[in-house]
Design an enzyme around this catalytic site. Sequence first.
Site, PDB file in Angstrom:
ATOM      1  N   ASP A 283      58.958  34.203  12.196  1.00 47.97           N
ATOM      2  CA  ASP A 283      58.677  34.872  13.464  1.00 47.97           C
ATOM      3  C   ASP A 283      57.252  35.432  13.375  1.00 47.97           C
ATOM      4  O   ASP A 283      56.601  35.372  12.333  1.00 47.97           O
ATOM      5  CB  ASP A 283      59.715  35.967  13.771  1.00 47.97           C
TER       6      ASP A 283
HETATM    7  C1  NOJ Z   1      58.492  37.144  18.600  1.00 50.78           C
HETATM    8  C2  NOJ Z   1      59.920  36.902  18.959  1.00 50.78           C
HETATM    9  O1  NOJ Z   1      60.761  37.629  18.098  1.00 50.78           O
HETATM   10  C3  NOJ Z   1      60.326  35.438  18.920  1.00 50.78           C
HETATM   11  O2  NOJ Z   1      61.611  35.317  19.455  1.00 50.78           O
HETATM   12  C4  NOJ Z   1      59.338  34.602  19.663  1.00 50.78           C
HETATM   13  O3  NOJ Z   1      59.747  33.256  19.665  1.00 50.78           O
HETATM   14  C5  NOJ Z   1      57.979  34.760  19.008  1.00 50.78           C
HETATM   15  N1  NOJ Z   1      57.564  36.149  19.094  1.00 50.78           N
HETATM   16  C6  NOJ Z   1      56.920  33.859  19.626  1.00 50.78           C
HETATM   17  O4  NOJ Z   1      56.559  34.297  20.873  1.00 50.78           O
END
Ligand code: NOJ
Length: 737
Positions: A283
Amino acid sequence: MKTARILTIICFVFLLPATLFAQQNKEQFINTLLSKMTLEEKIGQMTLFTSDWDVTGPTVRSNYLEDIKSGKMGSIFNAYTVKYNRVLQKAAVEETRLKIPLLFGYDVVHGHRTIFPIPLGEACSWDMAAMELSARVAATEASAEGINWTFAPMVDIARDPRWGRVAEGAGEDTYLGTQIALARVKGFQGTDLSKTNTIAACAKHYAAYGAAQAGRDYHTVDISENTLRDVYLPPFKACADAGVATFMTSFNEINGLPATGNPFLLKTILKKEWNWQGMVVTDYTSINEMVPHGFAKDNKEAGEIALNAGVDMDMQGAVYYNYTAQSLSEKKVKLADIDDAVKRVLRVKYDLGLFDDPYRYLDEKREASEVMTPENLAIARDVARKSMVLLKNEKNILPLNNNLNVAVIGPLADDAVNMIGSWSAAGDGKKATSLLQGIKARTAITGKVLYAKGCNINDDSTNQFAAAVAVARQSDVIILALGESAAMSGEAASRSDITLPGMQQELFDELKKTGKPIVVVLMNGRPLAITELDQNADAILEAWFAGTMAGHAITDILYGDYNPSGKLVMTFPRNVGQVPIHYNMKNTGRPFEANNKYTSKYLDVPNTPLYPFGYGLSYTQYKYADLKLSKSKFAMNDSLRISITVTNSGQRDGEEVVQLYIQDLVGSLTRPVKELKGFNKVMLKAGESKTLSFTIDADDLAFYNRDMVNQAEPGMFKVFAGGSSISGLEGSFELVK
Ligand code: NOJ
């Protein structure tokens, strides 16, 4: 005999191996490519940066075009539209040494341009075909705009409504969540990833992100391995088995180990036990976050931990980018792990067909003709109405007659922008329909349609109350749109108080004094504690954030063009103090007894929820009869058929979600009071009956035991079948050795 053997050989050589050859070709292609790559190019394939467009957090770097050209960045996210992505892809395939195409990732979570209901809402449809179709439309639109990889579905089981990200998942139940995860992966990826209208999916957030303490986002998770395996991992395992292209690690730690540096989750379970060949992305900066977690002394060490644990691609952290070469020279990481990671990335690119044609997702004609089409909008409207849950309908006040004068009131009554909910990245709220617009667009209405806002979503002003009361007095019925703003759920949007924000309850109380019936339409991203509304509203429709077509879809239900069929996938508590509360809890050694103080309960609130899992009303009624089990005992290698007859005993056609729950009465570990093991959404004409059958075998009754073996145990089981987790008919059976 001989002929049969020859035939088998012919089949083996000529037919079966077609896929085998393709597979071998793929591995050969990837190995050859890998053998030509420098270390820097390999690390580039393990690096993902955001485009400057749509930053979802701190931006580490901005000169990505230079990085693409030098092979230091193999994938990009938050970049879309054909024109823009073509420039980037061109740099990758025409200006780099090895011409490896880029992956274009994006959060296509519940629709791309045509926005569908938030995933929690969609899940309430219990309609797998609808959810698959919703993901299919999203993939079609996204791929028409240059995207080939979505960071979805989110398959985190979530049991704490304080956590804002419950909006993005499929609710509290593992069995249902698993079916929904599969439907969504199928919708995004189809059966052939190389088709230009399918995109790679990403099962996220691995793992147990939804178990954050106190529902606070990014917070600590401390759970047993049994709970992890029984409750949180099955949707991920199902996605892995179904060939989901990628996994995303979660931000949280589990039992002291951050998920992004967790070899048990990534190597032992995902890559070995499940033998999954796909690619793991972190993430957003979750490698770097192992430093504040207190798990790594600096980013370099965090990168080593992640790579050694089995993380293939670093999202936005620039940790692999900055330190992996040095870590390799210091022998802190292995070249074999780097090669494995690169191969996993290249496989996704290969499967998407990008090595055949890197521009295959960059087609201006598709972009002009396949996005927000009337067909897609019609599908979004249908999915939206299927997602709504009728929570209360006193004296059948709904559906409304066209000739009634209605006062449409509330902070969300004429709000289009909030209708698309959180994580509607490329969606445009201004293109959505508000409830008021939806009602006004219904030409059959002959009564007056009046409007007043009444109050804002979340402040303490009562200035607009008087105007709302005046409008209410001129009406026959009040339609009151209450709830949260879209930004109050989703990422980094936890709430400790899950009642209606601002002065909304007070507005309701003022309007109640007019004596007019009140139909509440809730728009929100989580279960809310709405005990007072439940006591005093005449009807409550849970509409969630229903997407681009929200206003039309709600109107369809309010005026009876659609008979509501949604059922809750998350328990609604009476108050936040009951949280966590879910239908499949344990019994305890002192289960509730009304007249015994020393049993498990609260002094100030019942144990029961306001609305249970699986609950939802219809404009018709369903009756259940004839619960039959094909046998009273069955063996481990056998199966049991359970049937039940459901009758639409009311006046309207409708769809009912027939639910089957099972309780394992005595286990070597204690078992939940009931667990969903089957469901079927069935269309019944008024007066019609249908008999539905479910087949259960030992696998359906299995759980992880004390030796961490997943197996069923002989003994007595109860069966419950009906229209919610608290209603229905009961039976029992015995599982024997
Ligand atoms: C943070 C989020 O937790 C995740 O779900 C998302 O896909 C990513 N950012 C990318 O935007």
